[in-house]
Each structure stands twice: as structure tokens, then as C-alpha cells.
Design a protein around this motif. Sequence first.
Motif, PDB file in Angstrom:
ATOM      1  N   TRP A 137      99.721  97.831 -64.811  1.00 32.02           N
ATOM      2  CA  TRP A 137      99.959  96.735 -64.238  1.00 32.02           C
ATOM      3  C   TRP A 137      99.664  96.454 -62.703  1.00 32.02           C
ATOM      4  N   SER A 138      99.361  95.022 -62.358  1.00 31.81           N
ATOM      5  CA  SER A 138      99.403  94.964 -61.261  1.00 31.81           C
ATOM      6  C   SER A 138     100.677  94.897 -60.200  1.00 31.81           C
ATOM      7  N   PHE A 139     100.534  94.855 -59.092  1.00 30.78           N
ATOM      8  CA  PHE A 139     101.957  95.110 -58.276  1.00 30.78           C
ATOM      9  C   PHE A 139     102.526  93.680 -58.457  1.00 30.78           C
ATOM     10  N   ASP A 140     101.913  92.403 -58.567  1.00 25.16           N
ATOM     11  CA  ASP A 140     102.556  91.059 -58.838  1.00 25.16           C
ATOM     12  C   ASP A 140     103.499  91.305 -60.086  1.00 25.16           C
ATOM     13  N   ARG A 141     102.730  91.839 -61.222  1.00 27.64           N
ATOM     14  CA  ARG A 141     103.346  92.058 -62.339  1.00 27.64           C
ATOM     15  C   ARG A 141     104.810  92.855 -62.538  1.00 27.64           C
ATOM     16  N   PHE A 142     104.557  94.089 -61.665  1.00 27.09           N
ATOM     17  CA  PHE A 142     105.492  94.716 -61.609  1.00 27.09           C
ATOM     18  C   PHE A 142     106.551  94.240 -60.651  1.00 27.09           C
ATOM     19  N   ARG A 143     106.483  93.442 -59.800  1.00 26.17           N
ATOM     20  CA  ARG A 143     107.479  92.645 -58.993  1.00 26.17           C
ATOM     21  C   ARG A 143     108.082  91.742 -59.832  1.00 26.17           C
ATOM     22  N   ASP A 144     107.373  90.855 -60.731  1.00 28.34           N
ATOM     23  CA  ASP A 144     108.016  90.098 -61.665  1.00 28.34           C
ATOM     24  C   ASP A 144     108.987  90.702 -62.487  1.00 28.34           C
ATOM     25  N   PHE A 145     108.530  92.146 -62.958  1.00 28.20           N
ATOM     26  CA  PHE A 145     109.436  92.967 -63.881  1.00 28.20           C
ATOM     27  C   PHE A 145     110.542  93.418 -63.319  1.00 28.20           C
ATOM     28  N   ALA A 146     110.628  93.923 -61.990  1.00 24.90           N
ATOM     29  CA  ALA A 146     111.835  94.528 -61.521  1.00 24.90           C
ATOM     30  C   ALA A 146     112.528  93.613 -60.568  1.00 24.90           C
ATOM     31  N   ASP A 147     113.810  93.946 -60.572  1.00 22.39           N
ATOM     32  CA  ASP A 147     114.700  93.163 -59.766  1.00 22.39           C
ATOM     33  C   ASP A 147     114.984  93.559 -58.477  1.00 22.39           C
ATOM     34  N   PHE A 148     114.051  93.055 -57.522  1.00 19.04           N
ATOM     35  CA  PHE A 148     114.070  93.723 -56.220  1.00 19.04           C
ATOM     36  C   PHE A 148     115.192  93.356 -55.384  1.00 19.04           C
ATOM     37  N   SER A 149     115.986  92.620 -55.890  1.00 18.88           N
ATOM     38  CA  SER A 149     117.210  92.014 -55.102  1.00 18.88           C
ATOM     39  C   SER A 149     118.472  93.108 -55.211  1.00 18.88           C
ATOM     40  N   SER A 150     118.340  93.815 -55.863  1.00 18.48           N
ATOM     41  CA  SER A 150     119.724  94.685 -56.334  1.00 18.48           C
ATOM     42  C   SER A 150     119.675  96.181 -55.880  1.00 18.48           C
ATOM     43  N   PHE A 151     118.870  96.403 -55.024  1.00 20.82           N
ATOM     44  CA  PHE A 151     118.799  97.915 -54.532  1.00 20.82           C
ATOM     45  C   PHE A 151     119.658  98.069 -53.208  1.00 20.82           C
ATOM     46  N   ASP A 152     121.144  97.883 -53.482  1.00 14.18           N
ATOM     47  CA  ASP A 152     121.856  98.069 -52.288  1.00 14.18           C
ATOM     48  C   ASP A 152     122.423  99.444 -52.316  1.00 14.18           C
ATOM     49  N   TRP A 153     122.089 100.363 -51.511  1.00 12.37           N
ATOM     50  CA  TRP A 153     122.217 101.719 -51.723  1.00 12.37           C
ATOM     51  C   TRP A 153     123.595 101.830 -51.598  1.00 12.37           C
ATOM     52  N   ASN A 154     124.688 100.956 -51.160  1.00 11.22           N
ATOM     53  CA  ASN A 154     126.109 101.148 -50.944  1.00 11.22           C
ATOM     54  C   ASN A 154     126.631 101.258 -52.554  1.00 11.22           C
ATOM     55  N   ILE A 155     125.989 100.787 -53.590  1.00 15.40           N
ATOM     56  CA  ILE A 155     126.351 100.940 -54.780  1.00 15.40           C
ATOM     57  C   ILE A 155     126.496 102.315 -55.307  1.00 15.40           C
ATOM     58  N   VAL A 156     125.527 103.239 -54.781  1.00 14.12           N
ATOM     59  CA  VAL A 156     125.555 104.866 -55.217  1.00 14.12           C
ATOM     60  C   VAL A 156     126.577 105.290 -54.383  1.00 14.12           C
ATOM     61  N   ALA A 157     126.598 105.244 -53.027  1.00 12.85           N
ATOM     62  CA  ALA A 157     127.680 105.732 -52.094  1.00 12.85           C
ATOM     63  C   ALA A 157     128.955 105.359 -52.409  1.00 12.85           C
ATOM     64  N   ASP A 158     129.306 104.196 -52.790  1.00 16.46           N
ATOM     65  CA  ASP A 158     130.503 103.758 -53.098  1.00 16.46           C
ATOM     66  C   ASP A 158     131.126 104.269 -54.541  1.00 16.46           C
ATOM     67  N   ASN A 159     130.160 104.337 -55.509  1.00 13.83           N
ATOM     68  CA  ASN A 159     130.524 105.050 -56.882  1.00 13.83           C
ATOM     69  C   ASN A 159     130.728 106.483 -56.729  1.00 13.83           C
ATOM     70  N   TYR A 160     130.172 107.078 -55.885  1.00 17.18           N
ATOM     71  CA  TYR A 160     130.584 108.518 -55.901  1.00 17.18           C
ATOM     72  C   TYR A 160     131.852 108.756 -55.102  1.00 17.18           C
ATOM     73  N   ARG A 161     132.125 107.926 -54.043  1.00 15.34           N
ATOM     74  CA  ARG A 161     133.114 107.985 -53.237  1.00 15.34           C
ATOM     75  C   ARG A 161     134.606 107.790 -53.931  1.00 15.34           C
ATOM     76  N   GLN A 162     134.182 107.027 -54.891  1.00 20.32           N
ATOM     77  CA  GLN A 162     135.305 106.799 -55.718  1.00 20.32           C
ATOM     78  C   GLN A 162     136.106 108.179 -56.213  1.00 20.32           C
ATOM     79  N   TYR A 163     135.134 109.289 -56.469  1.00 26.06           N
ATOM     80  CA  TYR A 163     135.574 110.477 -57.191  1.00 26.06           C
ATOM     81  C   TYR A 163     135.448 111.842 -56.348  1.00 26.06           C
ATOM     82  N   PHE A 164     134.647 111.543 -55.275  1.00 23.45           N
ATOM     83  CA  PHE A 164     134.486 112.798 -54.283  1.00 23.45           C
ATOM     84  C   PHE A 164     134.679 112.685 -52.917  1.00 23.45           C
ATOM     85  N   GLN A 165     135.480 113.408 -52.391  1.00 27.00           N
ATOM     86  CA  GLN A 165     135.764 113.301 -50.698  1.00 27.00           C
ATOM     87  C   GLN A 165     134.600 113.300 -50.006  1.00 27.00           C
ATOM     88  N   SER A 166     133.717 114.427 -50.279  1.00 31.15           N
ATOM     89  CA  SER A 166     132.604 114.724 -49.560  1.00 31.15           C
ATOM     90  C   SER A 166     131.191 114.305 -49.869  1.00 31.15           C
TER      91      SER A 166
END
Length: 291
Positions: A137-166
Motif C-alpha cells: 500500500w502507499s502511505f495515502d492508502r494506509f492513511r485512508d484505511f487507519a483511523d489516525f484520530s483515535s490514538f489517545d494514549w490515555n486510553i491504555v493508561a486509564d484502562n490499566y489504572r482501573q485494575y492496577f495501582q502501579s
Amino acid sequence: MKQLRLHIGTHKTGTTAIQNALRANGKLLARYGCTYIDEAYELSRRLKEPGLGNAAFVAVKSEFNDLVRKAPEDTVIFSSEQFAGTILKNYTDSCFIAERLKDIFPDHKVSIIVYFRRQDHFIESAYTQFIQQGQSWSFDRFRDFADFSSFDWNIVADNYRQYFQSVDIQLYDRSQLTGGDVVLDFFSWLGIPADSRMRTIRGSNYSFSRTAVEITRVANDYLDDTAKQRLSVILQCRDSRQPYDDNPYFSMQERETLLAHYRSANRKLAAAAGTDMQDPFPCTPVIDPQD
């Protein structure tokens, strides 16, 4: 009760380099009371399957705990970017993965570390790997396929902090890493000084240069899997880029727009990481790919 150290990724943040160093430094780890368990990748891949039935989950849980029980040292290390979730799901599945890990280790003291890369560099590096894995794929095609607007890293951090203190958050930027290196940073997190006699293995997972990516992208339509692997080895030896270097694909305007989109989320991430930085990812100059 043993202490567990979980390195959960994310992708494109030097995970392979960390794992290579863990494999190569068993004696050093033992000196500091640590054992690295190399079977985490396959188990974590099974763990994140959304359709994992109860019997299959019980089997994975039993395998994890058997590995912990048999480990000779009191601190047990697992490392897998699969723990963070799936890129194409924007890591939203990290929530049920974290919940499953809590179910697997309800009584152990668990400490977690996760590395995050600036979103534009993360996406460009993911595209490079996409081509290295045989796509055309060209980068343009890859860009159209992937959702670049949703890589909010707080999602991972917050999900893990629901279950682990450290949950320790580290920014994958040389200016923020111990000794400017992710391996030294990770070993420091384990309590192993950066000046220890550590064996490092470099070069096993170097990414392609921009030129090598384009050669591979075009060739992938004409080569079988064996030929693709041979080409990959040749290009890694002759035209690779070094860790922390980036291949530019976004235009300057696209990059600025993308980073503006994540500015608020990244400031929240900086606060969670314990820094007082307004912008946790310094916007170092990147050339326009058209130049």
C-alpha cells in the motif's frame, strides 16, 4: 508471594530491544533478584482474543501462574506489546486485557510500565513495519484505511489504572529516557543501575530507511514470501535506519494538524507521567517528505 513486573508495550517503542536485552542478561537480572519469562508473547496473544472461552482462559491463567511459580527469583518479568491491545482497534481492547490480567494475578503485587511514542512518529513507524511485513500500500492508502484520530494514549493508561495501582508511564523520546535509551530506562525501572555491565544486542530489529521502504513496497507485488524475506535481510543490512530515527510521510501541514488534535490528550498524558511539561513530546523539526 512474588512481585510481577509487566511491560505492556506499546508497539513501536523499542519492545524488541528490551526483550533482546532481557534474554541476554539473565545473570545480571538474577543478581538483582529478577527472572525474565520469555513465553509472554504467545500467552498474551491468546489472552487478548475477544472470543476466548472460559475453559481456554482458565488454561492461559494456569500457564501464567505455573511460569510465575517456577521462576527461581522473587521478581518475575513479562514483556509483550500484546498486553496493550490491538493497533487497528486503537488499543480500546486493553480494557478487557487488563481485566483478565487482574483475574490471573489477583494476589500478586503487580507493577506495570508502558511506553508511548508521539502519534505522528508512531503512525509513520507502523506504516514502515506494514510494508516490511509484505504489504504494498502507499502511505495515502494506509492513511485512508487507519483511523489516525483515535490514538489517545490515555486510553491504555486509564484502562490499566482501573485494575492496577502501579502503572508507570514513560515517554518514548530520547530526552525523556534514562541515558537517552529505552533499554537503559527499562532496566533502571527494574532497579538495575544504568552503569551495570549489561549486554546489549542491537540491529536485530532495525527498521527500513525511507528508500528501503519504497523499494520493498514496489517489490512486494512481485515477490513470494521467501524472496521478500531475502530482500528484507539485504535492506536491513545495507539501508536501515537507527533507533529513534523516523521516516517522514506526513506533510508539514498534516503533521501540525495531527499534533494539534492530540495536544490536549498528550498534556493529560504528561501529567499522568509525572512531568510538568506542557508538551510531553518535543516537536523536533521533521523535513517535508516532498522536499
